[in-house]
Design a protein around this motif. Structure first.
Motif, PDB file in Angstrom:
ATOM      1  N   LEU A   1      38.456  36.558  37.610  1.00 13.25           N
ATOM      2  CA  LEU A   1      39.369  36.514  38.757  1.00 13.25           C
ATOM      3  C   LEU A   1      38.783  35.633  39.851  1.00 13.25           C
ATOM      4  CD1 LEU A   1      40.206  40.331  39.019  1.00 13.25           C
ATOM      5  CD2 LEU A   1      41.800  38.523  38.357  1.00 13.25           C
ATOM      6  N   PRO A   2      39.643  35.071  40.704  1.00 11.80           N
ATOM      7  CA  PRO A   2      39.108  34.343  41.859  1.00 11.80           C
ATOM      8  C   PRO A   2      38.229  35.291  42.685  1.00 11.80           C
ATOM      9  CG  PRO A   2      41.494  34.115  41.716  1.00 11.80           C
ATOM     10  CD  PRO A   2      41.112  35.117  40.691  1.00 11.80           C
ATOM     11  N   MET A   3      37.055  34.804  43.053  1.00 14.15           N
ATOM     12  CA  MET A   3      36.123  35.649  43.802  1.00 14.15           C
ATOM     13  C   MET A   3      35.864  35.078  45.180  1.00 14.15           C
ATOM     14  SD  MET A   3      33.128  37.008  41.315  1.00 14.15           S
ATOM     15  CE  MET A   3      32.312  35.457  41.111  1.00 14.15           C
ATOM     16  N   MET A   4      35.794  35.986  46.139  1.00 13.00           N
ATOM     17  CA  MET A   4      35.401  35.574  47.478  1.00 13.00           C
ATOM     18  C   MET A   4      34.049  36.208  47.756  1.00 13.00           C
ATOM     19  SD  MET A   4      37.026  36.212  51.061  1.00 13.00           S
ATOM     20  CE  MET A   4      35.419  36.604  51.638  1.00 13.00           C
TER      21      MET A   4
ATOM     22  N   CYS B   1      41.961  40.381  49.620  1.00 15.39           N
ATOM     23  CA  CYS B   1      41.420  40.764  48.308  1.00 15.39           C
ATOM     24  C   CYS B   1      41.945  42.133  47.889  1.00 15.39           C
ATOM     25  CB  CYS B   1      39.890  40.792  48.352  1.00 15.39           C
ATOM     26  SG  CYS B   1      39.186  39.150  48.504  1.00 15.39           S
TER      27      CYS B   1
ATOM     28  N   ASP C   1      40.811  36.250  54.699  1.00 16.47           N
ATOM     29  CA  ASP C   1      40.678  36.035  53.259  1.00 16.47           C
ATOM     30  C   ASP C   1      40.186  37.315  52.562  1.00 16.47           C
ATOM     31  OD1 ASP C   1      41.481  33.502  53.689  1.00 16.47           O
ATOM     32  OD2 ASP C   1      39.485  32.587  53.526  1.00 16.47           O
TER      33      ASP C   1
ATOM     34  N   TRP D   1      44.782  43.330  39.871  1.00 13.97           N
ATOM     35  CA  TRP D   1      44.024  42.580  40.876  1.00 13.97           C
ATOM     36  C   TRP D   1      44.249  41.089  40.711  1.00 13.97           C
ATOM     37  CZ3 TRP D   1      38.582  45.328  40.171  1.00 13.97           C
ATOM     38  CH2 TRP D   1      38.690  46.650  40.620  1.00 13.97           C
ATOM     39  N   GLN D   2      44.443  40.398  41.817  1.00 14.25           N
ATOM     40  CA  GLN D   2      44.600  38.941  41.793  1.00 14.25           C
ATOM     41  C   GLN D   2      43.328  38.260  42.275  1.00 14.25           C
ATOM     42  OE1 GLN D   2      47.499  37.403  40.720  1.00 14.25           O
ATOM     43  NE2 GLN D   2      48.140  39.475  40.179  1.00 14.25           N
ATOM     44  N   ARG D   3      42.590  38.974  43.086  1.00 13.78           N
ATOM     45  CA  ARG D   3      41.470  38.334  43.786  1.00 13.78           C
ATOM     46  C   ARG D   3      40.509  39.433  44.212  1.00 13.78           C
ATOM     47  NH1 ARG D   3      40.970  33.792  47.316  1.00 13.78           N
ATOM     48  NH2 ARG D   3      39.872  34.338  49.223  1.00 13.78           N
TER      49      ARG D   3
END
Lengths: 239, 465, 231
Positions: C115-118, C132, C128, C95-97
């Protein structure tokens, strides 16, 4: 018991042995049989085709003739459904309504009669063969009879019942449907025949000669050796 | 004979001869039977559940005025706009009006049979809009410019090879015989469509009066995306879809999943109570409900067949129908195929034009037995036959049945008929199967049974002597 | 309003004659059709598939249903174990995001993934979220009877989080397991009457289709994978 036997039109004309077998079985059990000469048909072909007024012309004499009968045995699940299920609907809200309901209550399809009314007596039948059973739709779904014919067959000596995958699938006869939509009817019959043949049985047994007429007609044309027999003929067999 | 009959007869003739088609349908449905039987067996009491479902629908349909108003008022209170359409044309106009007002270009649809019923895609396309069906099966038949073959399994008649060829031609994808790869091709195409769509159009499987919601049943997630991403959500539904209470769904969702697809419940069962609410960060800004009558009130007025409005469109009756299995879905020429279609189409589109569907049945009753809401389907086919004849009898049939009643009621004539039959069958082989053969419809594929040398009644008379 | 009036008038006219009670195939003697006795919610439970009496039975049933549905269901003894398992999953799948939303469980678990979270709690751009690799959400409840996860806009980060990313991960506490569908609906009603979320959904397994030759394919339009981590 005094039994009034209703032998439907096509059984009378083409399958008299079904009627003879029923007479012999019931007489052997000590019952008195009467066969009304005046009635030939229950009126189902007209009824199913939507001609309810014409159906009544056939059904009213049946109602009148059978009014005083003690109990009626009918040699077909389909015609049995006509008397038991559809007469009350045909005559709803008419002067014949109560007669139709009374008739429905005292009418039995033959295999149902033997099991429900007579308690599945041992008929001493012997039929050394492999058979498969076809459930006629009217007997199965309108009258709700699935186990009764099988209980009868389980008493027959040397008979081996092989259930087919499509036992409950319609054979495609459907009365006038078979002539109005012959190709659909034939395709359905082919599915049924293939399923019966797959069991390896020598005979297709049913409590409805109308289905068997269709199935045998197809089998003859296909040159298949498997034969059709009405359950009464099997139960009357002692070979 | 009208055109619908001719088309039905010629298509059924063609398809019953197509053994590949027959085999494909039977093998697809076999998987369904196994799954359905397994899930049905898990119910503690399937028959009681059917009866309860039938009674709940009876309550809803027999108090439709009350529940429909309750539903409409409650969902409007939550910010949705409810539109009422008496006819297909009105429903199309309402939807076109919304689309125009929003200056929309692209429209994504999840599966909506009422949309097929009112020919919505054709109307939207004619007005210059791009409409994409997102349900995989619907998308496939849309690419083929075909109607759904089955109102639950729209592309059941196609092989993976045919679908691969179709995708190659229409989407430029590489050939594959993997259903998974084919599904992924459609998934990729559809993702772009979702992100670009201005308007999502869905149907509704149920509408809950008590809480003002619609409920949508699906497996793919396409309806969820349709109702989540575009700014405007339009739900088109028949007026009969209402259920009284929220908890009725606890019964109907598993009934629908089990009877319809052999699943305990389908993958997604979503309830939508209006557009995006205050504090919510996604979902459409506007929700429109289009309530469609389109002759449903005609069916409602027929007390004998009112229960046909109980239908939850699960497709169980098609799946068990031996006619459907042999002639296939397109042969019917109707939006709703199979037994339920044959029952309701005469009400929706005219009995004289569509009565043949009611005749094209052996009345075997497998449909009625399978129906999760206990609609008396095969008896209704019988009622349609009666109603059609009462309105307009066919003179030669009527004469035939009249003459046969005379024959049956006169033993002497009946005896004579047996003799006639015996003589007739001596000569029958000369004409069998030819145009002169009165029994040709039968004898083309089947032997006639011989008239017995001694009929049963002759036997009986000989015994009495 | 006029078509509303017209339609309702036609309905009322049609309903002026009562229809036979369902399920009785009788068409005569029904002139005085009476409504069947109302169905008491408790009765439905007696007809639907059985769920077992104890919590243990119901967990076992949920696990069995999950297995059949190809849902990855795991139950952990502590938050730490759950977090470890999720970390491993994120690494294995690369997972990247991630997409997620605020909530007690999410807050305790998600940030630690590093990890980057949205977050979908504020308005966000759909493309966006589409990018994910996983959508991690909480839920209202789990339903043992059907192996379903009940999500709502409010409890599970909106409408799209649980359907748009290719992998949907549900974080849930074992107290949230309910026996059957009727209790799931009853709980929603109790919690939200008068103010329902605009979206509620029963998710039963990863997205699927059988539209091609009735062969099961996962991930038709929604997530290809559904993971339920319970603590």
């Amino acid at each position: 018991m005094k039994i009034t036997l209703f032998v439907p039109c096509f059984v009378d004309m083409c399958y008299p042995n079904v009627g003879v077998s029923i007479v012999e079985i019931l007489e052997r059990l000590g019952h008195e049989i009467e066969v009304p000469e005046e009635i030939a048909c229950c009126g189902q072909p007209a009824f199913n085709s939507g001609y309810w007024e014409e159906a009544k012309k056939v059904a009213i004499p049946v109602l009148q003739r059978l009014k005083n009968a003690e109990v009626i045995v009918i040699a077909s699940g389909s015609c049995g459904a006509m008397l038991k299920v559809f007469y009350p609907e045909l005559f709803a809200k008419t002067e014949y309504e109560l007669d139709a309901i009374a008739l429905a209550e005292k009418t039995y399809e033959f295999s149902d009669f033997l099991v429900t009314k007579l308690g599945n007596p041992d008929l001493g039948a012997r039929f050394p063969a492999k058979v498969t059973f076809h459930d006629g739709c009217h007997g199965l779904r309108e009258l709700g009879k699935k186990k009764e014919p099988r209980e009868l067959l389980s008493q027959v000596r040397d008979l081996e019942l092989l259930e087919m995958g499509e036992a409950e699938t319609c054979c495609g006869f459907g009365g006038t449907f078979s002539a109005k939509f012959p190709m659909i009817s034939t395709a359905m019959g082919e599915v049924k025949c293939a399923s019966a043949i797959e069991t390896g049985a020598d005979f297709i047994i049913s409590n409805d000669s109308s289905c068997l007429m269709h199935i045998q007609g197809l089998l003859n044309r296909q040159g298949e050796p498997i034969k059709t027999l009405h359950i009464a003929e099997v139960l009357n067999s002692r070979r | 004979m009208n055109l619908n009959v001719l088309q039905f007869k010629s298509d059924s003739e063609r398809l019953t001869h197509n053994l590949d088609h027959r085999e494909r349908i039977q093998s697809a449905l076999k998987k369904y039977y196994v799954a359905r039987d397994d899930k049905k067996a898990r119910f503690q009491d399937w028959q009681a559940a059917r009866q309860a479902a039938a009674e709940t629908k009876w309550e809803a349909v027999n108090h439709l005025d009350k529940y429909l108003v309750e539903f409409a008022d409650k969902i409007e209170a939550r910010g949705a706009k409810v539109h009422w359409a008496s006819t297909a044309e009105q429903a199309r106009e309402i939807i076109l009006g919304i689309v125009k007002e929003k200056n929309a270009r692209r429209i994504i649809k999840s599966k909506v049979m009422t949309g097929e019923e009112i020919h919505l895609n054709a109307a939207l396309e004619a007005a210059g809009y791009d409409v994409v069906e997102s349900d995989l099966g619907e998308y496939i038949v849309q690419l083929r410019h075909e109607a759904p073959y089955h109102f639950v399994f729209p592309a059941m008649h196609l092989s993976r090879g045919e679908i691969s060829d179709l995708f190659e031609k229409e989407l430029g994808s590489a050939k594959t015989d993997s259903p998974e790869e084919l599904t992924m091709i459609a998934r990729r195409v559809m993702r772009d469509q979702y992100l670009a769509a201005d308007i999502g159009i869905s149907g509704a499987n149920f509408a809950v009066a008590e809480t003002g919601m619609i409920s949508i049943t699906e497996n793919e997630g396409n309806a969820r995306l349709t109702c989540a991403l575009p700014k405007v959500h339009i739900a088109l539904m028949g007026i009969e879809k209402v259920l009284p209470k929220f908890e009725d769904l606890a019964l109907f969702l598993p009934m629908l999943g089990t009877a319809g697809a052999g699943q305990a419940v389908t993958c997604y069962n979503s309830m939508y109570a209006g557009p995006r609410q205050p504090g919510e960060t996604d979902g459409p800004e506007e929700m429109h409900i289009v309530l469609l009558d389109n002759k449903r009130t005609h069916l409602l007025a027929d007390i004998e067949q009112r229960d046909a409005l109980h239908c939850i469109r699960c497709g169980a009756c098609l799946n068990v129908c031996p006619i459907y299995k042999n002639v296939g879905g397109h042969t019917y020429g109707t939006t709703y195929q199979g037994p339920i279609g044959s029952v309701i189409t005469p009400h929706l589109r005219g009995i004289q034009e569509w009565k043949h569907l009611s005749s094209a049945s052996t009345l075997c009753g497998a449909c009625t037995e399978a129906c999760p809401v206990k609609i008396n389907l095969h008896h209704h086919l019988l009622h349609n036959r009666r109603n059609a004849i009462a309105q307009k009898p066919v003179w030669w049939e009527q004469t035939l049945f009249h003459l046969s009643s005379i024959l049956f009621n006169h033993p002497a004539l009946w005896r004579l008929a047996a003799w006639g039959g015996r003589i007739g069958q001596l000569f029958h082989p000369l004409i069998q199967g030819t145009i002169l053969d009165p029994a040709r419809a039968w004898t083309k594929t089947r032997d006639l049974p011989p008239v017995a040398d001694q009929t049963f009644k002759e036997y009986w008379r000989s015994r009495q002597k | 309003m006029s078509e509303r009036t017209n339609i309702l008038a036609r309905i009322r006219e049609g309903l002026s004659v009562p229809a036979p009670v369902p399920g009785t195939h009788e068409l005569h003697g029904n002139e005085h059709a009476t409504a069947p006795a109302p169905i008491v919610p408790g009765m439905v439970m007696k007809w639907l598939p059985p769920v077992g009496a104890t919590f243990g039975d119901q967990v076992a049933l949920f696990a069995k249903n999950s297995f059949e549905l190809k849902t990855d269901f795991q139950i952990f003894d502590s938050l730490g174990e759950l977090q470890g398992a999720l970390k491993t999953l994120a690494q294995v799948e690369g997972w990247q995001r991630i997409g997620t939303h605020r909530g007690t469980l999410n807050d305790a678990i998600c940030p630690a993934l590093g990890l980057p979270m949205m977050l979908t709690d504020e308005s966000y751009a759909t493309p966006d979220l589409e990018k994910c690799d996983a959508g991690i959400s909480e839920c209202e409840s789990l339903i043992a009877q059907t192996g379903s996860v009940l999500v709502t806009t409010r409890s599970s980060g909106g409408r799209a989080l649980s359907v748009l990313p290719p992998h949907h991960v549900v974080l849930v506490r074992r107290e949230q397991l309910l026996p059957d569908l009727p209790s799931g609906f009853a709980a929603l009603k109790q919690k939200y009457t008068g103010n329902f979320p605009s979206f509620m959904s029963l998710i039963t397994g990863p997205s699927r289709t059988g539209d091609i030759e009735r062969i099961l394919v996962l991930g038709a339009h929604g997530p290809k994978k559904l993971t339920i981590f319970c603590v």
